[in-house]
Design a protein around this motif. Structure first.
Motif, PDB file in Angstrom:
ATOM      1  N   LEU A 153      63.782 -69.213 -81.290  1.00 39.31           N
ATOM      2  CA  LEU A 153      63.643 -70.392 -81.985  1.00 39.31           C
ATOM      3  C   LEU A 153      63.637 -71.403 -81.137  1.00 39.31           C
ATOM      4  CD1 LEU A 153      64.154 -71.864 -84.723  1.00 39.31           C
ATOM      5  CD2 LEU A 153      66.842 -72.019 -83.950  1.00 39.31           C
ATOM      6  N   LEU A 154      63.956 -71.600 -79.828  1.00 36.84           N
ATOM      7  CA  LEU A 154      63.699 -72.694 -78.939  1.00 36.84           C
ATOM      8  C   LEU A 154      62.396 -72.516 -78.536  1.00 36.84           C
ATOM      9  CD1 LEU A 154      64.968 -74.745 -77.010  1.00 36.84           C
ATOM     10  CD2 LEU A 154      65.218 -73.126 -75.370  1.00 36.84           C
ATOM     11  N   GLY A 155      61.591 -71.394 -78.451  1.00 33.67           N
ATOM     12  CA  GLY A 155      60.219 -71.131 -78.057  1.00 33.67           C
ATOM     13  C   GLY A 155      59.345 -71.733 -78.979  1.00 33.67           C
ATOM     14  N   HIS A 156      59.672 -71.683 -80.432  1.00 31.30           N
ATOM     15  CA  HIS A 156      58.966 -72.168 -81.624  1.00 31.30           C
ATOM     16  C   HIS A 156      59.140 -73.506 -81.694  1.00 31.30           C
ATOM     17  CE1 HIS A 156      57.606 -68.403 -83.754  1.00 31.30           C
ATOM     18  NE2 HIS A 156      58.719 -67.827 -83.370  1.00 31.30           N
ATOM     19  N   LEU A 157      60.274 -73.978 -81.414  1.00 33.98           N
ATOM     20  CA  LEU A 157      60.548 -75.317 -81.285  1.00 33.98           C
ATOM     21  C   LEU A 157      59.820 -76.246 -80.566  1.00 33.98           C
ATOM     22  CD1 LEU A 157      62.252 -77.822 -82.553  1.00 33.98           C
ATOM     23  CD2 LEU A 157      64.071 -77.267 -80.925  1.00 33.98           C
ATOM     24  N   TRP A 158      59.659 -75.685 -79.177  1.00 34.82           N
ATOM     25  CA  TRP A 158      59.026 -76.213 -78.097  1.00 34.82           C
ATOM     26  C   TRP A 158      57.549 -76.159 -78.216  1.00 34.82           C
ATOM     27  CZ3 TRP A 158      59.178 -78.966 -73.931  1.00 34.82           C
ATOM     28  CH2 TRP A 158      58.263 -79.060 -72.937  1.00 34.82           C
ATOM     29  N   ALA A 159      56.911 -74.906 -78.924  1.00 35.65           N
ATOM     30  CA  ALA A 159      55.652 -74.962 -79.090  1.00 35.65           C
ATOM     31  C   ALA A 159      55.106 -75.471 -80.365  1.00 35.65           C
ATOM     32  CB  ALA A 159      55.017 -73.520 -79.119  1.00 35.65           C
ATOM     33  N   GLY A 160      55.959 -75.759 -81.409  1.00 32.00           N
ATOM     34  CA  GLY A 160      55.623 -76.166 -82.765  1.00 32.00           C
ATOM     35  C   GLY A 160      55.820 -77.761 -82.772  1.00 32.00           C
ATOM     36  N   VAL A 161      56.657 -78.368 -82.014  1.00 32.37           N
ATOM     37  CA  VAL A 161      57.219 -79.633 -82.004  1.00 32.37           C
ATOM     38  C   VAL A 161      57.157 -80.403 -80.631  1.00 32.37           C
ATOM     39  CG1 VAL A 161      59.014 -81.321 -82.694  1.00 32.37           C
ATOM     40  CG2 VAL A 161      58.627 -78.921 -84.019  1.00 32.37           C
ATOM     41  N   MET A 162      57.718 -79.839 -79.826  1.00 27.09           N
ATOM     42  CA  MET A 162      57.842 -80.803 -78.687  1.00 27.09           C
ATOM     43  C   MET A 162      56.453 -81.136 -78.045  1.00 27.09           C
ATOM     44  SD  MET A 162      60.823 -81.655 -78.717  1.00 27.09           S
ATOM     45  CE  MET A 162      60.924 -82.279 -76.929  1.00 27.09           C
ATOM     46  N   LEU A 163      55.744 -79.876 -77.793  1.00 36.80           N
ATOM     47  CA  LEU A 163      54.392 -80.167 -77.035  1.00 36.80           C
ATOM     48  C   LEU A 163      53.512 -81.087 -77.759  1.00 36.80           C
ATOM     49  CD1 LEU A 163      53.537 -76.498 -75.616  1.00 36.80           C
ATOM     50  CD2 LEU A 163      54.096 -78.516 -74.211  1.00 36.80           C
ATOM     51  N   PRO A 164      53.368 -80.778 -79.147  1.00 37.25           N
ATOM     52  CA  PRO A 164      52.390 -81.778 -79.812  1.00 37.25           C
ATOM     53  C   PRO A 164      52.908 -83.367 -79.643  1.00 37.25           C
ATOM     54  CG  PRO A 164      52.662 -79.715 -81.267  1.00 37.25           C
ATOM     55  CD  PRO A 164      53.788 -79.709 -80.067  1.00 37.25           C
ATOM     56  N   ALA A 165      54.288 -83.374 -79.832  1.00 38.42           N
ATOM     57  CA  ALA A 165      55.034 -84.857 -79.439  1.00 38.42           C
ATOM     58  C   ALA A 165      54.346 -85.365 -78.368  1.00 38.42           C
ATOM     59  CB  ALA A 165      56.496 -84.640 -79.942  1.00 38.42           C
ATOM     60  N   ILE A 166      54.617 -84.621 -77.107  1.00 38.17           N
ATOM     61  CA  ILE A 166      54.147 -85.089 -75.801  1.00 38.17           C
ATOM     62  C   ILE A 166      52.785 -85.360 -75.649  1.00 38.17           C
ATOM     63  CG2 ILE A 166      54.171 -84.188 -73.505  1.00 38.17           C
ATOM     64  CD1 ILE A 166      56.799 -82.643 -73.847  1.00 38.17           C
ATOM     65  N   ASP A 167      52.194 -84.651 -76.465  1.00 41.13           N
ATOM     66  CA  ASP A 167      50.639 -84.589 -76.227  1.00 41.13           C
ATOM     67  C   ASP A 167      50.218 -85.835 -77.105  1.00 41.13           C
ATOM     68  OD1 ASP A 167      48.010 -84.090 -75.675  1.00 41.13           O
ATOM     69  OD2 ASP A 167      47.606 -82.701 -77.720  1.00 41.13           O
ATOM     70  N   ILE A 168      50.629 -86.195 -78.095  1.00 33.84           N
ATOM     71  CA  ILE A 168      50.418 -87.648 -78.803  1.00 33.84           C
ATOM     72  C   ILE A 168      50.947 -88.892 -78.128  1.00 33.84           C
ATOM     73  CG2 ILE A 168      51.174 -88.987 -80.855  1.00 33.84           C
ATOM     74  CD1 ILE A 168      51.291 -86.360 -82.606  1.00 33.84           C
ATOM     75  N   LEU A 169      52.359 -88.933 -77.419  1.00 38.84           N
ATOM     76  CA  LEU A 169      52.653 -89.824 -76.626  1.00 38.84           C
ATOM     77  C   LEU A 169      51.959 -89.989 -75.507  1.00 38.84           C
ATOM     78  CD1 LEU A 169      56.713 -89.128 -76.827  1.00 38.84           C
ATOM     79  CD2 LEU A 169      55.361 -90.971 -77.970  1.00 38.84           C
ATOM     80  N   LEU A 170      51.357 -89.025 -74.606  1.00 39.79           N
ATOM     81  CA  LEU A 170      50.503 -89.078 -73.704  1.00 39.79           C
ATOM     82  C   LEU A 170      49.130 -89.911 -74.123  1.00 39.79           C
ATOM     83  CD1 LEU A 170      50.125 -88.433 -70.397  1.00 39.79           C
ATOM     84  CD2 LEU A 170      49.093 -86.365 -71.226  1.00 39.79           C
ATOM     85  N   ILE A 171      48.730 -89.377 -75.125  1.00 43.66           N
ATOM     86  CA  ILE A 171      47.492 -90.251 -75.417  1.00 43.66           C
ATOM     87  C   ILE A 171      47.541 -91.487 -75.853  1.00 43.66           C
ATOM     88  CG2 ILE A 171      45.620 -89.911 -77.302  1.00 43.66           C
ATOM     89  CD1 ILE A 171      45.886 -86.796 -77.389  1.00 43.66           C
ATOM     90  N   ALA A 172      48.797 -91.690 -76.549  1.00 44.44           N
ATOM     91  CA  ALA A 172      49.040 -93.202 -76.774  1.00 44.44           C
ATOM     92  C   ALA A 172      49.177 -93.949 -75.773  1.00 44.44           C
ATOM     93  CB  ALA A 172      50.224 -92.886 -77.775  1.00 44.44           C
ATOM     94  N   PHE A 173      49.847 -93.458 -74.786  1.00 53.05           N
ATOM     95  CA  PHE A 173      50.247 -94.159 -73.361  1.00 53.05           C
ATOM     96  C   PHE A 173      48.991 -94.455 -72.958  1.00 53.05           C
ATOM     97  CE2 PHE A 173      50.694 -94.011 -68.935  1.00 53.05           C
ATOM     98  CZ  PHE A 173      51.465 -95.147 -68.654  1.00 53.05           C
ATOM     99  N   VAL A 174      47.782 -93.254 -72.766  1.00 54.42           N
ATOM    100  CA  VAL A 174      46.782 -93.719 -72.058  1.00 54.42           C
ATOM    101  C   VAL A 174      45.835 -94.858 -72.839  1.00 54.42           C
ATOM    102  CG1 VAL A 174      44.449 -92.796 -71.461  1.00 54.42           C
ATOM    103  CG2 VAL A 174      46.469 -91.368 -71.071  1.00 54.42           C
ATOM    104  N   PHE A 175      45.857 -94.810 -74.074  1.00 55.07           N
ATOM    105  CA  PHE A 175      45.221 -95.881 -74.852  1.00 55.07           C
ATOM    106  C   PHE A 175      45.748 -97.221 -74.603  1.00 55.07           C
ATOM    107  CE2 PHE A 175      43.024 -92.256 -77.095  1.00 55.07           C
ATOM    108  CZ  PHE A 175      41.826 -92.816 -77.120  1.00 55.07           C
ATOM    109  N   TYR A 176      47.074 -97.067 -74.847  1.00 53.44           N
ATOM    110  CA  TYR A 176      47.898 -98.337 -74.467  1.00 53.44           C
ATOM    111  C   TYR A 176      47.530 -98.953 -73.148  1.00 53.44           C
ATOM    112  CZ  TYR A 176      51.692-101.673 -73.467  1.00 53.44           C
ATOM    113  OH  TYR A 176      52.271-102.737 -73.134  1.00 53.44           O
ATOM    114  N   GLN A 177      47.390 -98.216 -71.905  1.00 55.76           N
ATOM    115  CA  GLN A 177      46.859 -98.801 -70.785  1.00 55.76           C
ATOM    116  C   GLN A 177      45.505 -99.139 -70.501  1.00 55.76           C
ATOM    117  OE1 GLN A 177      48.910 -99.201 -68.149  1.00 55.76           O
ATOM    118  NE2 GLN A 177      50.549 -98.512 -69.355  1.00 55.76           N
TER     119      GLN A 177
END
Length: 260
Positions: free
Chosen positions: A3-27
């Protein structure tokens, strides 16, 4: 997969990806704000919107083909148009805290501070320089004039020249930037200190009583050098002693940041 693996792959990684892109565009937006590149970025955003509309909503094959070919060469176009901004971005990355994780911290600004202090001692020029540490000093910086500039010996000497309108008060240094000058600091609560020290020294000790900042003081009357930290005043230091102490301070701080 757990379950932890599914949570990491399905939720955490996409969230990190979106936040990283948002940070780059903000900069990127912060970097080009107020420059001539803003209209170009707005034009590219309009073209991107048109491309999305043609691809998903309005079937115009010829126009879509033209835009698709444009985007294939857009990287080269951006490299040419934004050459100055890209160079500035790379330089900014080197000076950013995240960039410091990849390269040694540059402490050249310490030499600028020490050089200014040494000359101020010779000329008996009063100085009050605050080195911010972990406790933020924004409320004190707001009492002065915002600078947010690179630290240089010449700038500090000009600020503390007796004819400068900003020479009264303290200069606050945040990381390797001169944040504000002419700032008001709290006086020490020690009643005995008022009998032997002037306002500049009492303000230095006072700030060090309330925060973890280090405060460098040069006496206008005698040209002697003092350092206030942790509510104590170390008097009659020489320039080499101050350089050694300040370098140790920032080197240890850089090591702590790396461990974090």
């Amino acid at each position: 997969m757990t379950l932890l693996g599914h949570l990491w792959a399905g939720v955490m990684l996409p969230a990190i990806d979106i936040l990283l892109i948002a940070f780059v565009f903000y900069q990127i937006l912060q970097l080009i704000r107020g420059t001539q590149s803003v209209p170009v970025v707005m034009g590219l955003a309009v073209l991107m919107g048109i491309t999305v509309m043609l691809r998903f909503f309005i079937p115009l094959p010829a126009s879509l083909w033209l835009l698709d070919n444009f985007w294939r060469w857009a990287v080269l176009l951006l490299a040419v148009v934004f050459q100055p901004e890209l160079r500035a971005a790379l330089a900014h990355l080197g000076s950013h805290p995240m960039g410091r994780l990849l390269m040694p911290t540059r402490l050249s600004f310490v030499d600028e501070i020490i050089g200014a202090v040494g000359e101020a001692m010779q000329r008996q020029m009063g100085m009050l320089i605050v080195l911010e540490q972990d406790v933020g000093l924004r409320n004190y910086a707001d009492t002065g004039t915002a600078i947010n500039g690179e630290i240089s010996k010449e700038l500090l000497l000009a600020i503390f020249h007796y004819r400068s309108p900003l020479h009264d008060g303290a200069a606050i240094i945040q990381n390797d930037r001169l944040a504000a000058v002419g700032c008001l600091l709290p006086l020490s609560n020690d009643p005995g200190m008022a009998k032997i020290l002037g306002t500049r020294h009492r303000a230095a000790v006072g700030l060090s009583e309330f925060t973890d900042a280090w405060v460098i003081v040069v006496s206008e009357e005698t040209g002697t050098l003092s350092l206030a930290r942790q509510g104590r005043l170390e008097r009659e230091l020489d320039v080499d002693q101050l350089r050694h102490l300040v370098l140790d301070l920032y080197q240890n701080r850089a090591k702590r940041n790396l461990r974090r």
